[in-house]
Design an enzyme around this catalytic site. Sequence first.
Site, PDB file in Angstrom:
ATOM      1  N   LYS A  46       0.827  -1.212   0.000  1.00  0.00           N
ATOM      2  CA  LYS A  46       0.000   0.000   0.000  1.00  0.00           C
ATOM      3  C   LYS A  46       0.864   1.266   0.000  1.00  0.00           C
ATOM      4  CE  LYS A  46      -2.130  -1.203   3.826  1.00  0.00           C
ATOM      5  NZ  LYS A  46      -1.379  -2.446   4.084  1.00  0.00           N
ATOM      6  N   ARG A  60      -9.832   0.102   8.657  1.00  0.00           N
ATOM      7  CA  ARG A  60      -9.376  -1.257   8.945  1.00  0.00           C
ATOM      8  C   ARG A  60     -10.438  -2.057   9.695  1.00  0.00           C
ATOM      9  NH1 ARG A  60      -3.532  -0.034   8.764  1.00  0.00           N
ATOM     10  NH2 ARG A  60      -2.278  -1.830   9.296  1.00  0.00           N
ATOM     11  N   ARG A 102      11.863  -5.098   5.170  1.00  0.00           N
ATOM     12  CA  ARG A 102      11.402  -3.735   4.868  1.00  0.00           C
ATOM     13  C   ARG A 102      12.230  -2.715   5.654  1.00  0.00           C
ATOM     14  NH1 ARG A 102       5.180  -1.791   5.436  1.00  0.00           N
ATOM     15  NH2 ARG A 102       5.349  -2.506   7.598  1.00  0.00           N
ATOM     16  N   ARG A 120      11.201  -1.032  11.182  1.00  0.00           N
ATOM     17  CA  ARG A 120      10.159  -0.842  12.185  1.00  0.00           C
ATOM     18  C   ARG A 120      10.185  -1.953  13.219  1.00  0.00           C
ATOM     19  NH1 ARG A 120       4.711   0.302   8.855  1.00  0.00           N
ATOM     20  NH2 ARG A 120       3.894  -0.998  10.515  1.00  0.00           N
ATOM     21  N   ARG A 141      -0.212  -9.206  13.505  1.00  0.00           N
ATOM     22  CA  ARG A 141      -0.873  -8.242  12.616  1.00  0.00           C
ATOM     23  C   ARG A 141      -1.663  -8.949  11.520  1.00  0.00           C
ATOM     24  NH1 ARG A 141       4.246  -5.296  11.135  1.00  0.00           N
ATOM     25  NH2 ARG A 141       3.049  -4.202   9.537  1.00  0.00           N
TER      26      ARG A 141
HETATM   27  P1  ADP Z   1       1.322  -1.750   7.565  1.00  0.00           P
HETATM   28  O1  ADP Z   1       1.650  -0.720   6.523  1.00  0.00           O
HETATM   29  O2  ADP Z   1       2.431  -2.689   7.786  1.00  0.00           O
HETATM   30  O3  ADP Z   1      -0.010  -2.382   7.349  1.00  0.00           O
HETATM   31  P2  ADP Z   1       0.622   0.462   9.261  1.00  0.00           P
HETATM   32  O4  ADP Z   1       1.782   1.380   9.213  1.00  0.00           O
HETATM   33  O5  ADP Z   1      -0.558   0.762   8.406  1.00  0.00           O
HETATM   34  O6  ADP Z   1       1.154  -0.988   8.960  1.00  0.00           O
HETATM   35  O7  ADP Z   1       0.104   0.329  10.756  1.00  0.00           O
HETATM   36  C1  ADP Z   1       0.990   0.104  11.822  1.00  0.00           C
HETATM   37  C2  ADP Z   1       0.174  -0.027  13.108  1.00  0.00           C
HETATM   38  O8  ADP Z   1      -0.525   1.201  13.364  1.00  0.00           O
HETATM   39  C3  ADP Z   1      -0.922  -1.093  13.078  1.00  0.00           C
HETATM   40  O9  ADP Z   1      -0.425  -2.373  13.424  1.00  0.00           O
HETATM   41  C4  ADP Z   1      -1.899  -0.546  14.135  1.00  0.00           C
HETATM   42  O10 ADP Z   1      -1.442  -0.790  15.457  1.00  0.00           O
HETATM   43  C5  ADP Z   1      -1.831   0.952  13.893  1.00  0.00           C
HETATM   44  N1  ADP Z   1      -2.839   1.375  12.893  1.00  0.00           N
HETATM   45  C6  ADP Z   1      -2.603   1.891  11.660  1.00  0.00           C
HETATM   46  N2  ADP Z   1      -3.751   2.172  11.034  1.00  0.00           N
HETATM   47  C7  ADP Z   1      -4.751   1.829  11.877  1.00  0.00           C
HETATM   48  C8  ADP Z   1      -6.182   1.861  11.795  1.00  0.00           C
HETATM   49  N3  ADP Z   1      -6.819   2.297  10.705  1.00  0.00           N
HETATM   50  N4  ADP Z   1      -6.879   1.429  12.879  1.00  0.00           N
HETATM   51  C9  ADP Z   1      -6.269   1.006  13.985  1.00  0.00           C
HETATM   52  N5  ADP Z   1      -4.938   0.924  14.117  1.00  0.00           N
HETATM   53  C10 ADP Z   1      -4.167   1.327  13.071  1.00  0.00           C
HETATM   54  P1  ADP Z   2       2.153  -1.861   3.197  1.00  0.00           P
HETATM   55  O1  ADP Z   2       2.131  -0.360   3.201  1.00  0.00           O
HETATM   56  O2  ADP Z   2       0.960  -2.453   2.498  1.00  0.00           O
HETATM   57  O3  ADP Z   2       2.343  -2.448   4.558  1.00  0.00           O
HETATM   58  P2  ADP Z   2       4.743  -1.580   1.836  1.00  0.00           P
HETATM   59  O4  ADP Z   2       4.422  -0.724   0.666  1.00  0.00           O
HETATM   60  O5  ADP Z   2       5.445  -0.959   2.973  1.00  0.00           O
HETATM   61  O6  ADP Z   2       3.383  -2.337   2.330  1.00  0.00           O
HETATM   62  O7  ADP Z   2       5.569  -2.834   1.299  1.00  0.00           O
HETATM   63  C1  ADP Z   2       6.051  -3.838   2.187  1.00  0.00           C
HETATM   64  C2  ADP Z   2       7.442  -4.275   1.761  1.00  0.00           C
HETATM   65  O8  ADP Z   2       7.365  -5.011   0.531  1.00  0.00           O
HETATM   66  C3  ADP Z   2       8.405  -3.116   1.501  1.00  0.00           C
HETATM   67  O9  ADP Z   2       9.689  -3.534   1.909  1.00  0.00           O
HETATM   68  C4  ADP Z   2       8.334  -2.931  -0.017  1.00  0.00           C
HETATM   69  O10 ADP Z   2       9.569  -2.398  -0.525  1.00  0.00           O
HETATM   70  C5  ADP Z   2       8.110  -4.348  -0.506  1.00  0.00           C
HETATM   71  N1  ADP Z   2       7.238  -4.425  -1.703  1.00  0.00           N
HETATM   72  C6  ADP Z   2       6.180  -3.646  -2.009  1.00  0.00           C
HETATM   73  N2  ADP Z   2       5.589  -4.038  -3.171  1.00  0.00           N
HETATM   74  C7  ADP Z   2       6.310  -5.106  -3.600  1.00  0.00           C
HETATM   75  C8  ADP Z   2       6.225  -5.973  -4.765  1.00  0.00           C
HETATM   76  N3  ADP Z   2       5.262  -5.826  -5.690  1.00  0.00           N
HETATM   77  N4  ADP Z   2       7.126  -6.957  -4.851  1.00  0.00           N
HETATM   78  C9  ADP Z   2       8.095  -7.130  -3.911  1.00  0.00           C
HETATM   79  N5  ADP Z   2       8.234  -6.355  -2.822  1.00  0.00           N
HETATM   80  C10 ADP Z   2       7.353  -5.350  -2.658  1.00  0.00           C
END
Ligand code: ADP
Ligand code: ADP
Length: 218
Positions: free
Chosen positions: A13, A88, A127, A160, A171
């Site tokens: 994302k 979410r 990541r 992270r 998660r």
């Molecule tokens: P990822 O990109 O790996 O999905 P995020 O950066 O979106 O993770 O979220 C990291 C953490 O922040 C989540 O595990 C949760 O604890 C909190 N968080 C983020 N967005 C939300 C949401 N919409 N509702 C509740 N908690 C959230």
């Molecule tokens: P999210 O915001 O959904 O948690 P991220 O955009 O942070 O996900 O991506 C998670 C990890 O996977 C990062 O290290 C990113 O560089 C890698 N990544 C993202 N898209 C791809 C893809 N299409 N193929 C391989 N690795 C990817």
Amino acid sequence: MYLVLLGSPGAGKGTQAERLEEELHLPHVASGDLFRENLRNETELGLLAQEYMDRGQLVPDDVTIAMVQDRLQRPDCDRGAILDGFPRTQAQAQGLDKMLADMGRRLDGVLYIAVPDGELVRRLSSRWICRQCQTPYHTIFKPPAKGGVCDVCGGKLYQRDDDKPETVRARLRVYHQQTAPLIDYYRQAGLLVKVDGTGDIATVSASLLEAARNLMER
Ligand code: ADP
Ligand code: ADP
Ligand code: ZN
């Protein structure tokens, strides 16, 4: 145009939002980034959120909804926004509908980036994130040009705390229980577009851009 990027942790994302932001000229609003910013600034909200984030759980809906609403009311979101990581839960989805309606706007579409769980652990364990602008990198799939340094802003990269394997598993459980039901919720609302997220970053970007442009013409 208000778009939601839906997908499990690690689906891509943040990576894809960056590209969509550039192409569509819409701000990227990521709830996780907003929480981490609050944490860095040691605000009350940040300290509250940290307890949940450390365990891989969701921050309570009321504070999350209020935080996003506050962000969407800023002038740069006037023409729309790309929401990443929000909503979410079903309550957050309803909260979003309500806040957009209050602004005289509506949600235009939900882009669901589908990636199987096995692949997610592999992505998250390597990541790295820019401390300054939050751009995500990957040691194998998207390495920065210079080790440890952000290509976009020159900021320092870090891993992270919640990307360690135990927290990632927590998660993913939370995702399946609380967030995955939104796939059906938005499908029934006629807003869902599913995109295969398993290809390389450029291939997924192309599919998402096409989907977003189709939504714009609707
Ligand atoms: P990822 O990109 O790996 O999905 P995020 O950066 O979106 O993770 O979220 C990291 C953490 O922040 C989540 O595990 C949760 O604890 C909190 N968080 C983020 N967005 C939300 C949401 N919409 N509702 C509740 N908690 C959230
Ligand atoms: P999210 O915001 O959904 O948690 P991220 O955009 O942070 O996900 O991506 C998670 C990890 O996977 C990062 O290290 C990113 O560089 C890698 N990544 C993202 N898209 C791809 C893809 N299409 N193929 C391989 N690795 C990817
Ligand atoms: Zn950066």
